[in-house]
Every structure is written in structure tokens, then in C-alpha cells.
Scaffold this motif. Structure first.
Motif, PDB file in Angstrom:
ATOM      1  N   MET A  97       0.785  -1.269  -0.044  1.00 21.64           N
ATOM      2  CA  MET A  97      -0.014  -0.086   0.084  1.00 21.64           C
ATOM      3  C   MET A  97       0.847   1.181  -0.061  1.00 21.64           C
ATOM      4  SD  MET A  97      -2.939   0.912   2.599  1.00 21.64           S
ATOM      5  CE  MET A  97      -3.664  -0.882   2.595  1.00 21.64           C
ATOM      6  N   ASP A  98       0.918   2.023  -1.072  1.00 19.25           N
ATOM      7  CA  ASP A  98       1.715   3.105  -1.268  1.00 19.25           C
ATOM      8  C   ASP A  98       2.949   2.625  -1.159  1.00 19.25           C
ATOM      9  OD1 ASP A  98      -0.421   4.774  -1.390  1.00 19.25           O
ATOM     10  OD2 ASP A  98      -0.211   5.945   0.157  1.00 19.25           O
TER      11      ASP A  98
ATOM     12  N   ILE B 237      -4.570   2.647   8.980  1.00 18.41           N
ATOM     13  CA  ILE B 237      -5.356   2.804   7.967  1.00 18.41           C
ATOM     14  C   ILE B 237      -6.858   3.682   8.372  1.00 18.41           C
ATOM     15  CG2 ILE B 237      -4.590   0.798   6.684  1.00 18.41           C
ATOM     16  CD1 ILE B 237      -7.009  -0.762   7.666  1.00 18.41           C
ATOM     17  N   GLU B 238      -7.559   4.041   7.398  1.00 15.33           N
ATOM     18  CA  GLU B 238      -8.806   4.548   7.318  1.00 15.33           C
ATOM     19  C   GLU B 238      -9.708   3.648   6.229  1.00 15.33           C
ATOM     20  OE1 GLU B 238      -8.681   9.057   8.669  1.00 15.33           O
ATOM     21  OE2 GLU B 238      -8.877   8.607   6.679  1.00 15.33           O
ATOM     22  N   VAL B 239     -10.706   3.384   6.629  1.00 15.71           N
ATOM     23  CA  VAL B 239     -11.785   2.890   5.831  1.00 15.71           C
ATOM     24  C   VAL B 239     -13.086   3.924   5.557  1.00 15.71           C
ATOM     25  CG1 VAL B 239     -13.316   0.832   5.586  1.00 15.71           C
ATOM     26  CG2 VAL B 239     -11.313   0.533   6.852  1.00 15.71           C
TER      27      VAL B 239
ATOM     28  N   VAL C 229     -15.890   8.354   7.288  1.00 16.51           N
ATOM     29  CA  VAL C 229     -14.563   7.303   7.849  1.00 16.51           C
ATOM     30  C   VAL C 229     -15.426   6.186   8.641  1.00 16.51           C
ATOM     31  CG1 VAL C 229     -12.988   7.044   9.233  1.00 16.51           C
ATOM     32  CG2 VAL C 229     -12.982   8.965   7.535  1.00 16.51           C
ATOM     33  N   LEU C 230     -15.347   5.174   8.378  1.00 15.87           N
ATOM     34  CA  LEU C 230     -16.198   3.918   9.105  1.00 15.87           C
ATOM     35  C   LEU C 230     -15.208   3.292  10.078  1.00 15.87           C
ATOM     36  CD1 LEU C 230     -17.408   2.260   5.682  1.00 15.87           C
ATOM     37  CD2 LEU C 230     -18.606   4.027   7.390  1.00 15.87           C
TER      38      LEU C 230
ATOM     39  N   THR D  96      -2.985   5.992   6.428  1.00 13.54           N
ATOM     40  CA  THR D  96      -3.271   7.072   7.111  1.00 13.54           C
ATOM     41  C   THR D  96      -2.008   7.451   7.834  1.00 13.54           C
ATOM     42  OG1 THR D  96      -4.451   8.510   8.895  1.00 13.54           O
ATOM     43  CG2 THR D  96      -4.380   5.936   9.171  1.00 13.54           C
ATOM     44  N   ARG D  97      -1.428   8.843   7.875  1.00 13.48           N
ATOM     45  CA  ARG D  97      -0.412   9.391   8.430  1.00 13.48           C
ATOM     46  C   ARG D  97      -0.485  10.167   9.931  1.00 13.48           C
ATOM     47  NH1 ARG D  97       1.480   6.110   5.575  1.00 13.48           N
ATOM     48  NH2 ARG D  97       2.537   6.645   3.708  1.00 13.48           N
TER      49      ARG D  97
END
Length: 820
Positions: free
Chosen positions: A459-460, A470-472, A480-481, A513-514
């Protein structure tokens, strides 16, 4: 023979279909094709060669599967003769597809019975009657499946071995009113070999249900040893004596009719060939008893014409005809789990592709047939218990399993075709992390969906792992879930909380996500230097091995039993019964010592599936630990010690945003030859007076209440689960893998048949009956191995039983999610 009335005896000559009990399944297919051909040969010989001594020969096809199989393999001239003799009334048709367990769902059952209707419409040979042999009952929805496919009449000739007929009496007609208000005329008859007990079939007599002076001689095989003439004379002597006693008994019991039907087979075996000698004996008897008794071979249709003409004031009953033989599924729990998975896939295909435009109808047809054949009542070879090491026993078990496995494979292929049309793609290198989630159900749901990141994915440019945040995100709404991740065998599993409308589809994406991680020391008291978090923090929910609290539940544990209490926070009521003997999801094991031999010990249990000497063990808690805790759920593992197992563990997930608790019960079962049972405790309640509902094939019933009088209430085979209806809420138990349940006390006891008003049973404790090997002939005796059984507890506001059961079904089937 002195009789007080003139009698009409109707003989229905058939071959009982057991797909695998007497021979391997593929040979049975050949047998039944050839039996119909043999019947045609007999009729051709009778008519072409004027064999008057065989006048009146009639053959009854026991089920439509026999006819369908015949048409698939027979030559054109046989098919033409078959149709000719059906029209002349010398061969009878039956709309019953096979002799079934209640394992099959309504859609597949209806599709198979519908084949008989299609045949009748196509050939002009309407199928109005059906018969069923051996099995001890049918889910209530069976009546609707028959009626809606044109089957007006059903002849039941069940086998009261470990079972019993309903209505407390046999040889009586009644109308069976279905859940939809349709009525099917039923003849509640004798055992399907009873004509053989009376010796109507030469060289095919037996003594199974009749206990008289001839029984021991037959048992010792000493009666028919001196030659053909002596055998004929002795058979007629037995016939006359037994028939006289039978008819006199009917008169003493004030039997109201002058007609009596008996099923008869050409040989004293299941899967028996036709016998022209029956007609010869019937003609002889008509001469012998002229003016007293009229004997006649008939089809089902011809018999029911007589019933409608001669039987008045036929009563109507409605309710479930609960099957005593449904428990065979408990001897093969692993394959039954595969079967139930296939039925869920089948249902998802229907929901995702209601007009059959996206999948392959031939795959659905093949799957339906295979699943029907697996759910057919034969659960193994006749010596499965006495000789479990025999090659034939093992071969038939594998062939039986293949029906479920092949059905699962075929319907899975069809589901894949549908999902491909819906946008599913094959995994590929450097694919974007985008997924589609579909709610296939016609109800709104807030629940979770499972999506996966393959272990090899980047991923990236970074190889993904549990340590990468991560974000979903919902691609359309940018919401954002909530999610939680865990490592599984070959992927990272992402469980996402979603709220979905009926039939809604969502596109979601996963992004790295950072967001910075705050790794500094927090100043409130909650954790010590050793890394153990065991301080209760005010104004927060407790999450440990003593208590788990969410917005919906407060789950309390103790060190002896495991789960002690589950408080529903909407009304502050405990959803665990106060009178329970066993903690939720804990195991109960029963074993009965063999004091005679493996078969006899099982036979004498009767309608109990145990006896007074059965030893019973509850599981003992060994350890509790929190093993996962995230945004979506907290998971606790409870390890038990249980007799008969090497491992008994409960993986409990308590969800934080949803009123749902899921339990995965994991078992390593030891192999035991003795009769045994294994139960899982489900002692849930609404916290007050309640009514329990079960969904069975084509119906929802209140066990103990919505049943035929005199039917079985010892156990039930359900489709999806149990709804407990309280004053203002419902507790739903979704039972995903193991369909048998039982109620109340587990001890052996005198058997009471259902009177249709057993509210005490309806309100008693529920147990999931996951395994048994008690039957003495054809159950799989070895239950050893690794198993996992899933249960979900959901609480909802009070609604209709139908809507609550839709929630139960949706929980079991879940959302559909896939890569796009």
C-alpha cells in the motif's frame, strides 16, 4: 375367519427408496430405474400373454425421483409403455420427490416437488397424490409445498423405530392444514412393510412389529425350510391368522371404515424389486374370502378416491409434524456445516439475482439436486454401527458427503458468476484497495462486513501489516467507518461497521493514514509499569476478564462457569436465565456404557436418545483471557475442560456499536464407540414471560404449541435460529452451523407426545444438540475431529415473528463484500 363386517383391503405395491442404506448410491439409481422397467415387463407379459393369474397387478412409484431417474435412462418403448400404464391406472405416480429430512430449505424442496407438477403438465398425467415411507415427520411448510404443486393427497407409512406416528393413532385419515391455510388429505398409515408382515408378498414375509407365536420361528429362520408347497401353505396360514387378528382388533377399537390399506414390497428389504406373485396371491385370497373380504392392488390415486367416497367427517389438524428422525444430521456435523453453507449461498444467489439473469441456471439446478440428495433421509450404510470399519460403510459415507460438497461447489460457482456481474475482480498485483459491500436482504441492517488485504499486498509502496494505520472510507459519502483488523491465515481481515438500506450497495476504500500516534505516558491511573491494565477507570467501560461493558450490554464473568450474566442495558434485564444449570456456550457431554453390544445398547433407548445409566458431564472453566480489543469489538477466549473432548474453547466477540454478541465454539472431539451426545448451552431469555419461535422448512412455529397432536417434542431441526419474544423486545439466537436443538431437562425420561399446548416446554432452556451417534444401524459412529460452531445473540425492539426471523436469517447469511 369370522368377521362382523365386509372389508376392502387395498394393497399399494412399491419399493422404498433408501439412497445408500442397502447399496452404494450409484447402484441404487440403477435399481430404481430397472424396478420400473420390471413392472412394465410384468404388465406387458400380463396383457400380451394373457397371464390371467396375474390380473390386477398394480405398481406404485414411491416418489417422483424414481420416475425422473427412469426417464433419464429408459429406452423410448419403455417410456411409451410407462405412460400407457399410468393412464390405465396400473402404474401410479407420486408427487413426493424423495423421503426427506427437514434439513432441506423450502425453496429447494419446492423446486424438486415442482418437477412432478412439470411432468404432469407436460405429459397430461397429473400428479395428485404423494406417499412417504419410513421417515417420521415433515416440517409444517411441507404441506404448502405439496399443495401448491398440485399434490392433494399424502399417504404416510412411517417407521416407529425411535419414532412414532402423530394423532396417537394410525390407520386414520385427516386433513393437514398448512401455514397458508391449504389442506392436504393425509392417510396416517401402518409401517411401509406391514403388508409383508401379513404375508401378502410370497417369499417376502417378516415379523417386525407383530409379536406373536410366529415371530420367534421367523427370527430363527426355521419356518420355510421344507419346500415350495409347504412354504406356500405356511405363509397362507400366517396371513390368515394375522389378518383375522388385525381386522378383529380394528372392530374392537371401533374402527369406523370398511377399507384398510397396506403397503407391500416385493422383497423384505428396502430398495426392493416388484413381485408379480403378489397379484397371484391377491387373486387366490379373493377366491378364498369371497363375500367377506375384497382384496385389490391399487395406486395412491385410486386409494384416495375410495377414502373421499367412503370416509366422512374427516377431521382437520394444523401444526408442525415434527420429525423423530431429523437427528441423523448430528452424526455428521462437519458435512452438515458444509451443507448449511451451501444453502446460505443458494439463498444469497436468489436475493442477488432474483430473475436469474446474472448466474447460470444449470448450476442452480445441479446444486438443488445434489443438496436434495444429501438431505434425503438415508444417513449411512445399514451396518455403520455394527461394522464401522467396513469398506462399504466408508464408501457410502464419502459418497453421501459428496452430494453436499458438490452442491456447495456448484452454487458457489453460480454466486461467483453473479458477483462478477456485480463488479467483483480477481486479485492482482498493485490493485487499489476498493471494495463493494451489498446488503442482499430486504431489511435495513447495521452490522459488520469483512474485507481482506492479502498478505503480499503493498500500500503506497509499503508491505502492509498490522502496524500500519489505515482509514476505511465510504467512497460516495466520504464517511470514515469504524473498523478493526486482525491477522488471519493468509491475509489481514478488516471488519467494518456499516449501516445499509435494503438491497443497498456501497463502495468503500482503504487508505493508509499518517495520523500521528501519541506514545507518551498518560497521567490517569489505568496501567502499571508491568504493562497490565487492571485498574477500573471512572466514567469508562470496563473491558477485562471480569466484565465487558458496551453501550448495549454488560457481560459479567466468573472463574467457575464463564459467562455469568449479560445485562441488556435498554431495560437492565439479564438475558441469561436465572435457573440455568450451564453457562452460555459451555458444553454438556453424555456417554452411555456398552453393557450388551454397540447396536443393542442403542436400540433399547427407544425414543430417548440416552438411558437412565447415561453419564453426563458439564464443562469446567480452565482460563479466561482478553485476546482482541479494538474499535469494533472486544474478544474473550474461554477455555474449558470437557469429558469426551481434548479441546473445548469459546471465542466470544462482544460488539461495541451493535447490539450483537457472537460466539465461536471450537471443539476437538475424541473418537468414542459408545453412544454419546454433545450439547451447547443456550440459556437465553428476554428476562420475563416469553414465547419462543423456530423457523423450520417453510414455516415459523412455536415449539410445543404449533404442532400436530401426538408429535415429537424431544428435539427440533431449524433453518436459521430461535426468536424469543418478550413483552417489549426480542432476543434472537442465530444458529449457523448445527441445526438441532432441544429444550428443558437433558435427563432420560418417559416420553410425552406433544398435546399442542405445552407452554412449559416452549419457555424452557434451549440447548444446541451438535453431535450424536446413538442410532444402532446407519449413523456415523465416529464423531472424532475438529469442529467450530457459530452462534450470534442479537436483541431488537419487539416486532413480528416474521421480521425477527428475517434478522436471524440476515445475521447468518451476512453482507456480501468483494474486491472491485
Amino acid at each position: 375367519m369370522k368377521l362382523n363386517r365386509k372389508w376392502n383391503i387395498y394393497l399399494i405395491h412399491h419399493s422404498h427408496t433408501d439412497i445408500g442404506y442397502t447399496e452404494r448410491q450409484d447402484k441404487i439409481i440403477n435399481y430404481h430405474k430397472d424396478f420400473i422397467k420390471q413392472a412394465i415387463d410384468i404388465l406387458n407379459d400380463l396383457h400380451d400373454n394373457h397371464k390371467t393369474e396375474y390380473n390386477g397387478f398394480v405398481w406404485q412409484c414411491e416418489n417422483y425421483w424414481q420416475v425422473r431417474n427412469f426417464y433419464a435412462h429408459a429406452e423410448k418403448n419403455y417410456i411409451e409403455d410407462f405412460e400407457k400404464y399410468v393412464k390405465s391406472g396400473e402404474i401410479g405416480l407420486s408427487g413426493n420427490y424423495l423421503n426427506m429430512t427437514e434439513l432441506i430449505n423450502y425453496d429447494i424442496l419446492n423446486s424438486r416437488i415442482g418437477k412432478a407438477k412439470e411432468f404432469g403438465d407436460k405429459t397430461g398425467l397429473p400428479v395428485k397424490s404423494g406417499m412417504t415411507a419410513d421417515i417420521n415427520g415433515f416440517a409444517w411448510g411441507y404441506a404448502d409445498a405439496l399443495y401448491e404443486n398440485g399434490v392433494e393427497n399424502l399417504f404416510s407409512c412411517l417407521h416407529p423405530h425411535h419414532g412414532m406416528f402423530p394423532l396417537y393413532k394410525k390407520q386414520i385419515p385427516f386433513y393437514w392444514e398448512s401455514p397458508k391455510g391449504n389442506k392436504v388429505l393425509v392417510w396416517n398409515g401402518e409401517h411401509y412393510h406391514f403388508g409383508n408382515e401379513l404375508h401378502f408378498a410370497p417369499h417376502s414375509g417378516t415379523s417386525y412389529l407383530i409379536f406373536d407365536e410366529y415371530r420367534e420361528q421367523m427370527k430363527k429362520n426355521s419356518m420355510y425350510k421344507t419346500g415350495a408347497a409347504d412354504t406356500e401353505e405356511m405363509e397362507l396360514k400366517v396371513l390368515c391368522e394375522r389378518l383375522k387378528r388385525y381386522l378383529n382388533n380394528l372392530e374392537e377399537e371401533n374402527y369406523p371404515y370398511d377399507l384398510v390399506p397396506f403397503m407391500v414390497s416385493g422383497a423384505i428389504t428396502d430398495n426392493a424389486p416388484p413381485s408379480v406373485s403378489i397379484a397371484k396371491r391377491v387373486n387366490l385370497l379373493n377366491e378364498k374370502f369371497a363375500g367377506q373380504i375384497q382384496f385389490k392392488m391399487v395406486t395412491l390415486d385410486q386409494f384416495f378416491e375410495q377414502v373421499k367416497d367412503k370416509c366422512s367427517d374427516i377431521p382437520t389438524y394444523k401444526g408442525d409434524w415434527n420429525d423423530w428422525w431429523a437427528d441423523g444430521v448430528g452424526s455428521t456435523p462437519a458435512v452438515v456445516k458444509n451443507f448449511r453453507d451451501a444453502q446460505r449461498k443458494y439463498d444469497l444467489c436468489k436475493k442477488l439475482d432474483p430473475f436469474a439473469n446474472l448466474g447460470d441456471s444449470s448450476l442452480v439446478e445441479k446444486a438443488s439436486e445434489n443438496l436434495m440428495l444429501y438431505a434425503e433421509h438415508t444417513w449411512g450404510y445399514s451396518s455403520s454401527v455394527s461394522e464401522p470399519w467396513e469398506t462399504m460403510v466408508g464408501d457410502l459415507e464419502l459418497k453421501k458427503s459428496a452430494y453436499a460438497i458438490n452442491g456447495n461447489t456448484e452454487i458457489a460457482k453460480n454466486l461467483d458468476l453473479i458477483l462478477a456481474k456485480k463488479g467483483e475482480v480477481t486479485i492482482k498485483q498493485d490493485k487499489p484497495q476498493q471494495y463493494k459491500i451489498i446488503n442482499p436482504h430486504d431489511i435495513p441492517l447495521k452490522t459488520t462486513a469483512l474485507i481482506y488485504i492479502e498478505f503480499w499486498e503493498y500500500m503506497d509502496g509499503i508491505n502492509f501489516g498490522l502496524d500500519i494505520p489505515i482509514e476505511v472510507v465510504d467512497v460516495n459519502t466520504k464517511e470514515v467507518l469504524s473498523h478493526q483488523i486482525k491477522q488471519i491465515a493468509r491475509a489481514i481481515q478488516v471488519e467494518v461497521v456499516v449501516t445499509m438500506k435494503p438491497k443497498e450497495e456501497k463502495i468503500i476504500a482503504i487508505y493508509p493514514t499518517r495520523k500521528p500516534v501519541n506514545n507518551t505516558v498518560q497521567n490517569h491511573a489505568h496501567i502499571g509499569a508491568e504493562g497490565v491494565s487492571d485498574i477500573v477507570v471512572p466514567d469508562t467501560f470496563e473491558e477485562d476478564v471480569f466484565c465487558i461493558e458496551t453501550d448495549f450490554y454488560k457481560v459479567l464473568f466468573d472463574e467457575e462457569s464463564g459467562i455469568r450474566s449479560i445485562i441488556d442495558k435498554r431495560d437492565q434485564k439479564d438475558i441469561i436465565r436465572v435457573d440455568t444449570l450451564y453457562a452460555p456456550f459451555s458444553g454438556i457431554y453424555e456417554v452411555t456404557d456398552i453393557r450388551t453390544n454397540p447396536c443393542e445398547e442403542r436400540r433399547k433407548m427407544g425414543r430417548n436418545r440416552k438411558n437412565i445409566s447415561t453419564r453426563r458431564y458439564g464443562s469446567k472453566l480452565n482460563n479466561i483471557q482478553v485476546i482482541e480489543n479494538g474499535t469494533v469489538y472486544i474478544a474473550v477466549q474461554l477455555d474449558y475442560v470437557l469429558e469426551g473432548t481434548k479441546l473445548y474453547s469459546v471465542f466470544l466477540k462482544v460488539y461495541k456499536e451493535i447490539p450483537k454478541i457472537e460466539a465461536m465454539v471450537r471443539i476437538h472431539k475424541e473418537s468414542v464407540y459408545e453412544p454419546e451426545n454433545l450439547y451447547i448451552s443456550l440459556p437465553f431469555t428476554t428476562g420475563g414471560d416469553e414465547v419462543k419461535y423456530l423457523d423450520k422448512t417453510g414455516c415459523i412455529i412455536r415449539p410445543g404449541i404449533d404442532q400436530l397432536p401426538g408429535s415429537n417434542k424431544e428435539f427440533y431441526l431449524l433453518q436459521n435460529g430461535i426468536v424469543m419474544e418478550g413483552a417489549d423486545k426480542e432476543v434472537i439466537i442465530s444458529v449457523k452451523d448445527a441445526p438441532l436443538i432441544t429444550f428443558g431437562d437433558l435427563k432420560a425420561k418417559p416420553i410425552q407426545l406433544c398435546d399442542g399446548n405445552d407452554r412449559k416446554l416452549n419457555q424452557s432452556t434451549v440447548y444446541s444438540w451438535v453431535m450424536n451417534n446413538y442410532w444402532e444401524t446407519n449413523f456415523k459412529v465416529d464423531l472424532g475431529g475438529f469442529y467450530e460452531f457459530a452462534y450470534t445473540i442479537t436483541t431488537i425492539d419487539k416486532t413480528s415473528k416474521e421480521d425477527a426471523m428475517k434478522v436471524c436469517e440476515a445475521v447468518n447469511e451476512g453482507l456480501v463484500s468483494f474486491y472491485i
